[in-house]
Motif scaffolding. Structure first.
Motif, PDB file in Angstrom:
ATOM      1  N   ALA A 107       0.858  -1.195   0.000  1.00  0.00           N
ATOM      2  CA  ALA A 107       0.000   0.000   0.000  1.00  0.00           C
ATOM      3  C   ALA A 107       0.893   1.244   0.000  1.00  0.00           C
ATOM      4  CB  ALA A 107      -0.931   0.000   1.204  1.00  0.00           C
ATOM      5  N   LYS A 108       1.958   1.179   0.773  1.00  0.00           N
ATOM      6  CA  LYS A 108       2.870   2.317   0.825  1.00  0.00           C
ATOM      7  C   LYS A 108       3.566   2.517  -0.533  1.00  0.00           C
ATOM      8  CE  LYS A 108       6.381   4.329   3.708  1.00  0.00           C
ATOM      9  NZ  LYS A 108       7.386   4.117   4.732  1.00  0.00           N
ATOM     10  N   ARG A 109       4.020   1.416  -1.115  1.00  0.00           N
ATOM     11  CA  ARG A 109       4.699   1.513  -2.425  1.00  0.00           C
ATOM     12  C   ARG A 109       3.727   2.046  -3.482  1.00  0.00           C
ATOM     13  NH1 ARG A 109       8.362  -4.050  -2.338  1.00  0.00           N
ATOM     14  NH2 ARG A 109       8.866  -3.827  -0.157  1.00  0.00           N
ATOM     15  N   HIS A 110       2.461   1.600  -3.381  1.00  0.00           N
ATOM     16  CA  HIS A 110       1.446   2.041  -4.333  1.00  0.00           C
ATOM     17  C   HIS A 110       1.270   3.559  -4.237  1.00  0.00           C
ATOM     18  CE1 HIS A 110      -3.000   2.477  -5.405  1.00  0.00           C
ATOM     19  NE2 HIS A 110      -2.430   2.111  -6.513  1.00  0.00           N
ATOM     20  N   ARG A 111       1.182   4.068  -2.984  1.00  0.00           N
ATOM     21  CA  ARG A 111       0.992   5.513  -2.786  1.00  0.00           C
ATOM     22  C   ARG A 111       2.215   6.267  -3.336  1.00  0.00           C
ATOM     23  NH1 ARG A 111       2.811   8.622   1.000  1.00  0.00           N
ATOM     24  NH2 ARG A 111       3.303   6.966   2.483  1.00  0.00           N
ATOM     25  N   LEU A 112       3.419   5.771  -2.995  1.00  0.00           N
ATOM     26  CA  LEU A 112       4.638   6.441  -3.464  1.00  0.00           C
ATOM     27  C   LEU A 112       4.724   6.429  -4.987  1.00  0.00           C
ATOM     28  CD1 LEU A 112       7.218   5.008  -0.892  1.00  0.00           C
ATOM     29  CD2 LEU A 112       6.457   7.387  -1.067  1.00  0.00           C
ATOM     30  N   MET A 113       4.335   5.303  -5.553  1.00  0.00           N
ATOM     31  CA  MET A 113       4.392   5.160  -7.013  1.00  0.00           C
ATOM     32  C   MET A 113       3.449   6.149  -7.688  1.00  0.00           C
ATOM     33  SD  MET A 113       5.496   3.194  -9.502  1.00  0.00           S
ATOM     34  CE  MET A 113       5.366   1.597 -10.138  1.00  0.00           C
ATOM     35  N   ARG A 114       2.220   6.231  -7.161  1.00  0.00           N
ATOM     36  CA  ARG A 114       1.233   7.151  -7.757  1.00  0.00           C
ATOM     37  C   ARG A 114       1.733   8.583  -7.684  1.00  0.00           C
ATOM     38  NH1 ARG A 114      -2.852   5.259  -4.183  1.00  0.00           N
ATOM     39  NH2 ARG A 114      -3.052   7.451  -3.659  1.00  0.00           N
ATOM     40  N   GLU A 115       2.192   8.959  -6.476  1.00  0.00           N
ATOM     41  CA  GLU A 115       2.641  10.349  -6.301  1.00  0.00           C
ATOM     42  C   GLU A 115       3.836  10.643  -7.197  1.00  0.00           C
ATOM     43  OE1 GLU A 115       1.205  10.505  -1.638  1.00  0.00           O
ATOM     44  OE2 GLU A 115       3.349  10.575  -2.098  1.00  0.00           O
ATOM     45  N   ALA A 116       4.775   9.693  -7.249  1.00  0.00           N
ATOM     46  CA  ALA A 116       5.983   9.931  -8.052  1.00  0.00           C
ATOM     47  C   ALA A 116       5.644   9.995  -9.538  1.00  0.00           C
ATOM     48  CB  ALA A 116       7.012   8.831  -7.776  1.00  0.00           C
ATOM     49  N   TYR A 151       6.695  12.928 -11.903  1.00  0.00           N
ATOM     50  CA  TYR A 151       7.816  12.757 -12.846  1.00  0.00           C
ATOM     51  C   TYR A 151       7.422  12.367 -14.273  1.00  0.00           C
ATOM     52  CZ  TYR A 151      10.978  13.002  -8.841  1.00  0.00           C
ATOM     53  OH  TYR A 151      11.667  13.414  -7.741  1.00  0.00           O
ATOM     54  N   LEU A 152       6.180  11.914 -14.489  1.00  0.00           N
ATOM     55  CA  LEU A 152       5.844  11.511 -15.861  1.00  0.00           C
ATOM     56  C   LEU A 152       5.811  12.741 -16.756  1.00  0.00           C
ATOM     57  CD1 LEU A 152       2.942   8.858 -15.934  1.00  0.00           C
ATOM     58  CD2 LEU A 152       5.339   8.554 -16.583  1.00  0.00           C
ATOM     59  N   PRO A 153       6.492  12.683 -17.895  1.00  0.00           N
ATOM     60  CA  PRO A 153       6.445  13.845 -18.795  1.00  0.00           C
ATOM     61  C   PRO A 153       5.041  14.045 -19.372  1.00  0.00           C
ATOM     62  CG  PRO A 153       8.147  12.259 -19.451  1.00  0.00           C
ATOM     63  CD  PRO A 153       7.325  11.593 -18.415  1.00  0.00           C
ATOM     64  N   THR A 154       4.784  15.215 -19.897  1.00  0.00           N
ATOM     65  CA  THR A 154       3.484  15.439 -20.540  1.00  0.00           C
ATOM     66  C   THR A 154       3.355  14.465 -21.710  1.00  0.00           C
ATOM     67  OG1 THR A 154       4.577  17.249 -21.664  1.00  0.00           O
ATOM     68  CG2 THR A 154       2.969  17.858 -19.979  1.00  0.00           C
ATOM     69  N   GLY A 155       2.114  14.093 -21.978  1.00  0.00           N
ATOM     70  CA  GLY A 155       1.894  13.098 -23.027  1.00  0.00           C
ATOM     71  C   GLY A 155       1.682  11.714 -22.431  1.00  0.00           C
ATOM     72  N   TYR A 156       2.022  11.553 -21.149  1.00  0.00           N
ATOM     73  CA  TYR A 156       1.818  10.274 -20.466  1.00  0.00           C
ATOM     74  C   TYR A 156       0.722  10.455 -19.421  1.00  0.00           C
ATOM     75  CZ  TYR A 156       6.120   8.845 -22.635  1.00  0.00           C
ATOM     76  OH  TYR A 156       7.070   8.538 -23.567  1.00  0.00           O
ATOM     77  N   ARG A 157      -0.020   9.412 -19.173  1.00  0.00           N
ATOM     78  CA  ARG A 157      -1.104   9.507 -18.200  1.00  0.00           C
ATOM     79  C   ARG A 157      -1.141   8.248 -17.347  1.00  0.00           C
ATOM     80  NH1 ARG A 157      -6.865   8.709 -18.102  1.00  0.00           N
ATOM     81  NH2 ARG A 157      -6.778   7.604 -20.083  1.00  0.00           N
ATOM     82  N   ARG A 158      -1.191   8.460 -16.038  1.00  0.00           N
ATOM     83  CA  ARG A 158      -1.308   7.324 -15.111  1.00  0.00           C
ATOM     84  C   ARG A 158      -2.778   6.935 -15.018  1.00  0.00           C
ATOM     85  NH1 ARG A 158      -3.097   7.098 -10.024  1.00  0.00           N
ATOM     86  NH2 ARG A 158      -3.035   9.304  -9.526  1.00  0.00           N
ATOM     87  N   LEU A 159      -3.080   5.651 -15.180  1.00  0.00           N
ATOM     88  CA  LEU A 159      -4.467   5.207 -15.034  1.00  0.00           C
ATOM     89  C   LEU A 159      -4.735   4.922 -13.563  1.00  0.00           C
ATOM     90  CD1 LEU A 159      -4.831   2.738 -18.051  1.00  0.00           C
ATOM     91  CD2 LEU A 159      -5.275   5.203 -17.959  1.00  0.00           C
ATOM     92  N   PRO A 160      -5.995   5.121 -13.118  1.00  0.00           N
ATOM     93  CA  PRO A 160      -6.288   4.822 -11.716  1.00  0.00           C
ATOM     94  C   PRO A 160      -6.099   3.333 -11.458  1.00  0.00           C
ATOM     95  CG  PRO A 160      -8.222   5.731 -12.869  1.00  0.00           C
ATOM     96  CD  PRO A 160      -7.153   5.566 -13.885  1.00  0.00           C
ATOM     97  N   ALA A 161      -5.598   2.984 -10.295  1.00  0.00           N
ATOM     98  CA  ALA A 161      -5.451   1.566  -9.926  1.00  0.00           C
ATOM     99  C   ALA A 161      -5.827   1.434  -8.466  1.00  0.00           C
ATOM    100  CB  ALA A 161      -4.018   1.113 -10.152  1.00  0.00           C
ATOM    101  N   GLU A 162      -6.948   0.782  -8.235  1.00  0.00           N
ATOM    102  CA  GLU A 162      -7.427   0.684  -6.855  1.00  0.00           C
ATOM    103  C   GLU A 162      -6.993  -0.609  -6.189  1.00  0.00           C
ATOM    104  OE1 GLU A 162     -11.597   1.099  -7.639  1.00  0.00           O
ATOM    105  OE2 GLU A 162     -11.488   3.283  -7.435  1.00  0.00           O
ATOM    106  N   ALA A 163      -6.444  -1.493  -6.987  1.00  0.00           N
ATOM    107  CA  ALA A 163      -6.086  -2.812  -6.446  1.00  0.00           C
ATOM    108  C   ALA A 163      -4.857  -3.313  -7.165  1.00  0.00           C
ATOM    109  CB  ALA A 163      -7.262  -3.774  -6.650  1.00  0.00           C
ATOM    110  N   GLY A 164      -4.356  -4.460  -6.697  1.00  0.00           N
ATOM    111  CA  GLY A 164      -3.284  -5.134  -7.412  1.00  0.00           C
ATOM    112  C   GLY A 164      -1.913  -4.579  -7.131  1.00  0.00           C
ATOM    113  N   LEU A 165      -0.951  -4.956  -7.966  1.00  0.00           N
ATOM    114  CA  LEU A 165       0.452  -4.650  -7.704  1.00  0.00           C
ATOM    115  C   LEU A 165       1.126  -3.941  -8.869  1.00  0.00           C
ATOM    116  CD1 LEU A 165       1.408  -8.027  -5.953  1.00  0.00           C
ATOM    117  CD2 LEU A 165       0.817  -5.852  -4.886  1.00  0.00           C
TER     118      LEU A 165
END
Ligand SMILES: Cc1ncc(COP(=O)(O)O)c(C=O)c1O
Length: 481
Positions: free
Chosen positions: A379-388, A392-406
């Motif tokens: 859960a902690k890694r997931h939060r850090l990953m989302r925030e990072a 850090y993702l350049p424009t043109g990239y989009r993070r999709l929501p992920a409520e579960a999984g790894l």
């Protein structure tokens, strides 16, 4: 390795060559082709003679010729050994008379070979070895060692493990499971393979999600099934797009692979109604449902199913270790005799020793303990990953929501003509899966599947920072943030 390689020697009574020449040529080929290597000790001539029921002189003459030609050397008290003289090893050329069928040759291998210098490993499906409960697992394995490994056993798995799994999956996921409906398998992969063999004949149509999990597409195709990709939207598989003749539909409702959405309750009911109308089976792959970070769990399809059409598939590949190769299925009772018979024909039963160790692990409470610990960590890694990623993702990239999984999926860049990003990033020491590879039936979207279970917590932010720089520096539209 601490032992001498030996080669089996043969004598053919119909061979025109003498026995001595036959022995000499077999040993010389073994040395030249590298089956015997420098230092290997030859079987004493007395033993060869006794085994082949020939005179000892025949063997010593063959050995003598090998010695005279420098292939072997005698050592006082140590018998003859292959000589250390450098020799060109010429492996026997493999004549390629056999070719796989077109269908088999068309199956793409899935594994990503790690390059020598891996800076950060984002591959989904890879777990942090530091989190594996080595001491508890050792205790469970040691308890199995005071008896032989066992024999051919129940194809469904041992009654003890089936009981432990049924009660665990009922408690943790609400699956309506009885031990007699539960089959232990070699991972989710074998569970899906067995179900497909039992509900669909070669040539039948089966449906998978598009995009989806490539190994399942490969296994269904390898069985000679006609696989159709069905699009997914924000709520999961688009039910009206499933071909009416499909005999089986494979879905990942609790965390769509790879896009990550959860199949809504209304969509679940719609899928069940469709299956009832068309007479199809539904395979519910609950591969990483143990890890949910924000969403409240929804009832599994298997629990909503009123007429026995859903086969629930679980795995320990995410919750414990993919190397254990243990998964399981919970099937409607009507399928069990055929599932057992096919399982027995394929590989008889799951390995009894692994099953006993896993039974201890579940019954003694280690699994619950391990999951409490890994859930906190992931859960902690997931939060850090989302925030990072957001940072850090350049424009043109989009993070999709992920409520579960790894893993988290990011799309981009938008230009479909771009080369495969994951391959480019591998050159920067960043390992991950490509979103493109999960499309098999329609124009693929570009993007990355970023697993965070294999990255130690302290590595998540540096890893995403390195990813951001690599993406910004690569020749893609978007540029730096
Ligand atoms: C969608 C999906 N299903 C199943 C699995 C696990 O398969 P197995 O249990 O055969 O290791 C994975 C692993 O990454 C997966 O992504």
């Amino acid at each position: 390795l601490g032992y001498d390689r030996q080669v089996e020697l043969f004598l053919d009574p119909d061979d025109a060559r003498s026995q001595k020449v036959q022995l000499y040529e077999q040993l010389r080929s073994a040395i030249v082709e590298g089956r015997l290597t420098p230092g290997d000790r030859l079987t004493p001539s007395r033993i060869v003679a006794a085994d082949l029921r020939i005179s000892r002189a025949t063997v010593t003459e063959a050995y003598g010729r090998l010695g005279a030609e420098g292939y072997i050397e005698g050592r006082s008290g140590g018998g003859s050994r292959v000589s250390a003289a450098p020799r060109q090893v010429r492996p026997r050329s493999r004549v390629a008379a056999l070719q796989p069928t077109r269908r088999a040759a068309g199956i793409e291998p899935y594994a990503l070979d790690p390059t020598a210098e891996v800076a950060f490993d984002f591959r989904p499906g890879h777990l942090d070895p530091g989190l594996f409960p080595v001491a508890a697992w050792r205790r469970c394995v040691v308890r199995t060692l005071n008896r032989p490994p066992g024999s051919y056993d129940d194809p469904r798995g041992t009654p003890e493990l089936r009981a432990a799994l049924a009660s665990w999956v009922a408690r943790s996921r609400g699956v309506a499971a009885m031990p007699e409906d539960t089959v232990v398998t070699s991972g989710a992969g074998q569970a899906i393979d067995l179900v497909a063999r039992v509900v669909a004949d070669p040539g039948a149509t089966v449906a998978v999600e598009e995009p989806g999990y490539p190994p399942v597409l490969s296994l269904l195709r390898s069985q000679g099934l006609r696989v159709v990709g069905v699009p997914v939207d924000d709520h999961g598989i688009v039910v009206e797009a499933i071909p009416p003749r499909a005999r089986l539909v494979y879905v990942t409702p609790s965390h769509q692979y790879p896009l990550g959405m959860v199949m809504g309750r209304r969509r679940r009911l719609e899928l069940l109604q469709w299956a009832a109308r068309s007479g199809a089976a539904i395979v519910e792959d609950d591969y990483d449902s143990e890890f949910r970070h924000t969403a409240r769990p929804l009832e599994p399809l298997q629990l909503l199913d009123r007429d026995g059409r859903v086969i629930y598939v679980g795995t320990f590949s995410k919750s414990l270790s993919a190397g254990l190769r243990v998964g399981f299925l919970v099937a409607p009772r009507t399928l069990l005799p055929a599932l057992c018979a096919v399982r027995q024909a394929v590989d008889w039963c799951p390995p009894p020793a692994t099953q006993r160790a896993l039974t201890h692990f579940i019954v003694d409470g280690y699994l619950d303990q391990h999951l409490r610990r890994t859930r906190r960590s992931y859960a902690k890694r997931h939060r850090l990953m989302r925030e990072a990623l957001d940072h850090y993702l350049p424009t043109g990239y989009r993070r999709l929501p992920a409520e579960a999984g790894l893993h988290v999926t990011a799309t981009g860049p938008a230009d479909p003509a771009d080369p495969d990003l994951a391959a480019t990033l591998r050159q920067h020491g960043l390992l991950m899966s490509s979103l493109r590879r999960t499309y098999a039936f329609s124009p693929p979207a570009a993007g990355l599947l970023l697993g965070y279970a294999g990255l130690p917590t302290t590595a998540v932010v540096p890893a995403v920072r390195a990813l951001g720089s690599a993406l910004a520096g690569s020749d893609h539209p978007g540029g730096a943030p």
